[in-house]
Design a protein around this motif. Structure first.
Motif, short mmCIF file in Angstrom:
data_model
loop_
_atom_site.label_atom_id
_atom_site.label_comp_id
_atom_site.label_asym_id
_atom_site.label_seq_id
_atom_site.Cartn_x
_atom_site.Cartn_y
_atom_site.Cartn_z
N ARG A 25 -108.96 -37.96 -18.27
CA ARG A 25 -108.70 -37.63 -16.85
C ARG A 25 -109.44 -36.38 -16.43
NH1 ARG A 25 -102.88 -39.56 -15.67
NH2 ARG A 25 -103.02 -38.00 -14.05
N THR A 26 -109.82 -35.58 -17.43
CA THR A 26 -110.55 -34.34 -17.13
C THR A 26 -111.75 -34.23 -18.06
OG1 THR A 26 -109.09 -33.19 -18.68
CG2 THR A 26 -108.52 -33.05 -16.33
N ALA A 27 -112.82 -33.65 -17.55
CA ALA A 27 -114.03 -33.52 -18.38
C ALA A 27 -114.81 -32.27 -18.02
CB ALA A 27 -114.92 -34.75 -18.19
N VAL A 28 -115.56 -31.80 -19.01
CA VAL A 28 -116.56 -30.76 -18.78
C VAL A 28 -117.91 -31.35 -19.16
CG1 VAL A 28 -117.50 -28.58 -19.67
CG2 VAL A 28 -115.06 -28.74 -19.11
N ASP A 29 -118.89 -31.19 -18.28
CA ASP A 29 -120.28 -31.52 -18.60
C ASP A 29 -120.98 -30.18 -18.80
OD1 ASP A 29 -122.81 -32.52 -18.88
OD2 ASP A 29 -123.02 -33.22 -16.81
N LEU A 30 -121.14 -29.77 -20.07
CA LEU A 30 -121.44 -28.37 -20.37
C LEU A 30 -122.88 -27.95 -20.04
CD1 LEU A 30 -119.73 -26.05 -21.52
CD2 LEU A 30 -120.82 -26.46 -23.72
N PRO A 193 -111.58 -24.88 -18.46
CA PRO A 193 -110.27 -25.48 -18.71
C PRO A 193 -110.30 -26.34 -19.97
CG PRO A 193 -111.44 -26.65 -16.96
CD PRO A 193 -112.26 -25.44 -17.29
N ALA A 194 -109.14 -26.45 -20.64
CA ALA A 194 -109.03 -27.40 -21.76
C ALA A 194 -109.07 -28.80 -21.14
CB ALA A 194 -107.72 -27.18 -22.49
N VAL A 195 -109.89 -29.67 -21.72
CA VAL A 195 -110.09 -30.99 -21.09
C VAL A 195 -109.94 -32.13 -22.11
CG1 VAL A 195 -111.55 -30.31 -19.14
CG2 VAL A 195 -112.59 -30.66 -21.40
N ASP A 196 -109.87 -33.33 -21.58
CA ASP A 196 -109.79 -34.51 -22.45
C ASP A 196 -111.13 -34.79 -23.10
OD1 ASP A 196 -107.18 -34.85 -21.56
OD2 ASP A 196 -107.78 -36.12 -19.87
N LEU A 197 -112.21 -34.52 -22.36
CA LEU A 197 -113.55 -34.89 -22.85
C LEU A 197 -114.55 -33.81 -22.49
CD1 LEU A 197 -115.43 -37.27 -23.89
CD2 LEU A 197 -115.77 -37.80 -21.48
N MET A 198 -115.33 -33.40 -23.48
CA MET A 198 -116.43 -32.49 -23.18
C MET A 198 -117.73 -33.13 -23.64
SD MET A 198 -117.13 -28.49 -24.17
CE MET A 198 -115.71 -27.86 -23.31
N TYR A 199 -118.72 -33.07 -22.76
CA TYR A 199 -120.04 -33.63 -23.09
C TYR A 199 -121.04 -32.49 -23.19
CZ TYR A 199 -124.52 -36.00 -22.51
OH TYR A 199 -125.81 -36.42 -22.68
N LEU A 200 -121.77 -32.48 -24.30
CA LEU A 200 -122.77 -31.41 -24.50
C LEU A 200 -124.15 -32.03 -24.67
CD1 LEU A 200 -119.98 -30.59 -26.21
CD2 LEU A 200 -121.33 -28.59 -26.76
N ASP A 201 -125.07 -31.60 -23.86
CA ASP A 201 -126.44 -32.09 -23.92
C ASP A 201 -127.40 -30.89 -23.90
OD1 ASP A 201 -128.69 -33.66 -23.84
OD2 ASP A 201 -128.54 -34.11 -21.70
N PRO A 202 -127.42 -30.13 -25.00
CA PRO A 202 -128.23 -28.90 -25.00
C PRO A 202 -129.72 -29.19 -25.12
CG PRO A 202 -127.32 -29.29 -27.18
CD PRO A 202 -126.77 -30.39 -26.30
#
Ligand SMILES: C[S@@+](CC[C@H](N)C(=O)[O-])C[C@H]1O[C@@H](n2cnc3c(N)ncnc32)[C@H](O)[C@@H]1O
Length: 349
Positions: A25-30, A193-202
């Protein structure tokens, strides 16, 4: 969407399916770049936070992620775009630097970019429409540029598209809530925020986004910086403060491990490049040290899951295959609780 090195165009549907499969429900696209992936998450109803150190990424995120389309009066937006489109060109910094000293845009378009950007600064600063209009200008400029998609160089012969007239169009806005966080991820990661999903594309190599997309940085900052060289890059590109640890071969692996330890997310998805400075085993170890129960590496060939062919980790973390070089293959690590990782893999299969 702007032409962007490392943009995850082909992977977007896969990443969206992963988000839905784990019921995030929540995500970070880092490392959000174009915000393409963040947009897909938002389209699927997630509340997304998009972060990047590039100022133009922050503007794109303010437009696509932080702007709730339901709050925008499209008639007003269209009227503003029509007004900006009607402004006559007034040659300024862009025309001089990027059309005369260099040849990224035809002077007729450079002069219109100057006029429109000046008008945005004078009349729209602070308005909720500012990032939407500035995004529209960036996209319009990108459609008439004369590069191969990087701003380290321009084409010797004008690109055919550069003869077209610059035209602002309405960006496709998405309904829903979202947030932008600007700055270096190593400084911002703990505030997210603490999230359900974090996506990292460095970034996985020495090529710096600050110099590859210096025109977008300048268009957003509108600070008329001194420039140098044939590419007319910003002078502050030489400043260590504009450099990212992720472009440094020695420092990158430790920085990535640190980031993964500090990331507050149930499921972590990492885009991976088989020419990366971090080996598959080291990345797996970092994800495990970060506390993830299960780690798998999947490979996608033009959106199709081909992971079984090239290597996957069994539930006890043993490698049961190896990464081999496949053309046009995108790699993705998925880490998290076993049931969530299983669901993610089933969701993309
Ligand atoms: C591979 S691109 C991301 C592409 C993105 N997933 C897309 O589909 O458009 C990597 C991004 O990382 C950003 N970046 C590099 N170093 C960073 C840092 N230290 N902190 C935050 N962002 C950084 C760059 O500005 C760039 O936008």
């Amino acid at each position: 969407m702007i032409k962007y090195l490392g943009s995850k165009r082909a992977l977007v549907p896969v990443l969206g399916r992963i988000a839905s499969a784990v019921a995030a429900r929540t995500a970070v696209d880092l490392f959000t770049g174009t915000t393409r992936v963040a947009q897909e998450f938002k389209r699927r109803g997630l509340v997304v936070t998009a972060t990047d150190r590039a100022t133009y990424s922050q503007v794109l995120s303010d437009c696509y992620i932080a702007t709730d389309a339901t709050t925008v009066d499209l008639a007003v937006l269209d009227a503003e775009l029509a007004h900006l489109n009607s402004l006559p060109g007034t040659p300024g910094y862009v025309t001089r630097t990027f059309c005369e000293e260099a040849r990224y845009f035809q002077p007729k378009n450079g002069a219109r970019i100057d006029a429109i950007r000046d008008a945005l600064e004078a009349n729209y600063r602070g308005s909720p429409l500012f990032p939407v209009l500035l995004t529209s200008l960036m996209l319009a400029a990108d459609r008439v540029d004369s590069t191969t998609g990087l701003q380290m160089a321009y084409l010797k012969k004008w690109a055919a598209r550069s003869y077209n007239d610059l035209e602002l169009r309405r960006p496709v806005l998405l309904p829903g809530r979202g947030f932008t966080v600007g700055g270096d991820v190593l400084a911002t990661i703990d505030q997210l925020p603490a999230v359900d999903l974090m996506y990292l594309d460095p970034p996985y190599n020495q090529h710096r986004y600050f110099t590859n997309y210096h025109i977008w940085e300048t268009l957003v900052r509108w600070d008329a910086p001194p420039s140098y060289g044939i590419a007319r890059k910003r002078m502050d590109a030489r400043d260590p403060a504009t450099k990212s640890v992720f472009n440094n071969r020695q420092e990158m692996p430790a920085a990535m491990a640190d980031l993964l330890r500090r990331a507050r997310a149930t499921v972590v998805v990492v885009s991976y490049n088989d020419e990366s400075w971090i080996g598959v085993d080291a990345m797996t170890a970092s994800l495990r040290e970060a506390g993830h129960e299960e780690v798998r590496l999947l490979a996608f060939d033009s959106k199709r899951y081909v992971g079984a062919q090239i290597g996957i980790f069994n539930p006890s973390g043993e490698k049961v295959g190896s990464v081999s070089h496949l053309r046009n293959t995108e790699y993705v690590f998925i880490a998290g609780p076993l049931d969530a990782v299983d669901a993610a893999v089933a969701g993309v299969g």
